[in-house]
Design a protein around this motif. Structure first.
Motif, mmCIF file in Angstrom:
data_model
loop_
_atom_site.group_PDB
_atom_site.id
_atom_site.type_symbol
_atom_site.label_atom_id
_atom_site.label_comp_id
_atom_site.label_asym_id
_atom_site.label_seq_id
_atom_site.Cartn_x
_atom_site.Cartn_y
_atom_site.Cartn_z
ATOM 1 N N VAL A 41 4.141 -0.663 -4.311
ATOM 2 C CA VAL A 41 2.788 -0.576 -3.762
ATOM 3 C C VAL A 41 1.804 -1.328 -4.653
ATOM 4 C CG1 VAL A 41 0.866 1.010 -3.326
ATOM 5 C CG2 VAL A 41 3.163 1.594 -2.528
ATOM 6 N N ARG A 44 2.158 -5.140 -4.216
ATOM 7 C CA ARG A 44 1.631 -5.595 -2.926
ATOM 8 C C ARG A 44 0.100 -5.543 -2.909
ATOM 9 N NH1 ARG A 44 2.632 -2.864 3.006
ATOM 10 N NH2 ARG A 44 1.966 -4.641 4.242
ATOM 11 N N ALA A 45 -0.479 -4.465 -3.444
ATOM 12 C CA ALA A 45 -1.935 -4.333 -3.471
ATOM 13 C C ALA A 45 -2.576 -5.439 -4.299
ATOM 14 C CB ALA A 45 -2.320 -2.960 -4.022
ATOM 15 N N SER A 113 3.728 2.482 1.724
ATOM 16 C CA SER A 113 3.361 1.118 1.328
ATOM 17 C C SER A 113 2.101 0.638 2.043
ATOM 18 C CB SER A 113 4.515 0.152 1.620
ATOM 19 O OG SER A 113 4.769 0.071 3.003
ATOM 20 N N ALA A 116 -1.184 0.114 0.166
ATOM 21 C CA ALA A 116 -1.372 -1.093 -0.633
ATOM 22 C C ALA A 116 -2.462 -1.971 -0.018
ATOM 23 C CB ALA A 116 -0.068 -1.875 -0.749
#
Length: 211
Positions: A41, A44-45, A113, A116
């Protein structure tokens, strides 16, 4: 000149994005997730939030031109927005609002997820204030070298956000509520001063352009 610009850019974006303050938000929205899932996460964030900030660094000025908005007008508007954020920080309202947004997002997400994208990437990393600050700073860059320096500052702050996510539990334990409150209010005062400077520069440039 370049050093002053980069120090100002770092201070403005650091206070606006607040990498340290994102740690408890990250813990809140990833509650119950495994260490591997949290790292996924976080990555991706950071990628999404960083991409948005870099997009506005490159295309922000062209976007303003396409909308018929002058740089001085945006400086004034952006400065006012940042000033509102600073007032929220000084009176301890911003963290409360961010926490409520994070908790609400977490309760409505099926896939862990998904957090994110919202609320981590948007609006906690690349929110309206951070985007406004990037466009403002890019418009004030005196030369191309300064723009590359601003890109490096953004990359550094995105990296600090990632580090904050990885060390979130340790940061929260280390700071405690009292220390976090004191730091937030001090940064709020600093952001308020920078915001007033943005507004003053914008008013001066607006008057000069329309004189």
């Amino acid at each position: 000149m370049l050093a002053d610009y980069l120090v100002n850019a770092f201070a403005t974006l650091f206070v606006t994005i607040d990498p340290v303050g994102l740690a408890p938000m990250f813990l809140a929205v990833t509650s119950g997730a495994t260490a591997v899932a949290r790292r996924r996460v976080a990555v991706r964030a950071i990628l999404i939030g960083g991409a948005i900030l870099f997009l506005f660094l490159v295309a922000g000025k062209n976007l303003l031109s396409a909308l018929g908005i002058s740089v001085p007008a945006f400086q004034i508007a952006g400065g006012l927005l940042l000033l509102m954020i600073a007032i929220e920080m000084v009176f301890e309202k911003r963290n409360r609002r961010k926490s409520e947004s994070a908790e609400k997002a977490a309760s409505h997400q099926e896939d862990p997820s998904d957090v994110a994208v919202f609320p981590l990437a948007i609006p906690l990393i690349a929110g309206p204030a951070a985007i406004s600050a990037v466009i403002l700073l890019a418009s004030q860059a005196p030369d191309t070298l300064s723009l590359f320096g601003l890109a490096a500052v953004i990359a550094l702050l995105v990296a600090l956000c990632f580090l904050s996510f990885l060390l979130a539990d340790k940061i929260e334990r280390l700071m405690g509520d009292t220390a976090a409150m004191v730091v937030t209010r001090l940064l709020g005062v600093l952001l308020a001063a920078l915001s007033v400077q943005f507004i003053a520069d914008g008013v001066r440039a607006f008057i000069a352009a329309n004189a």
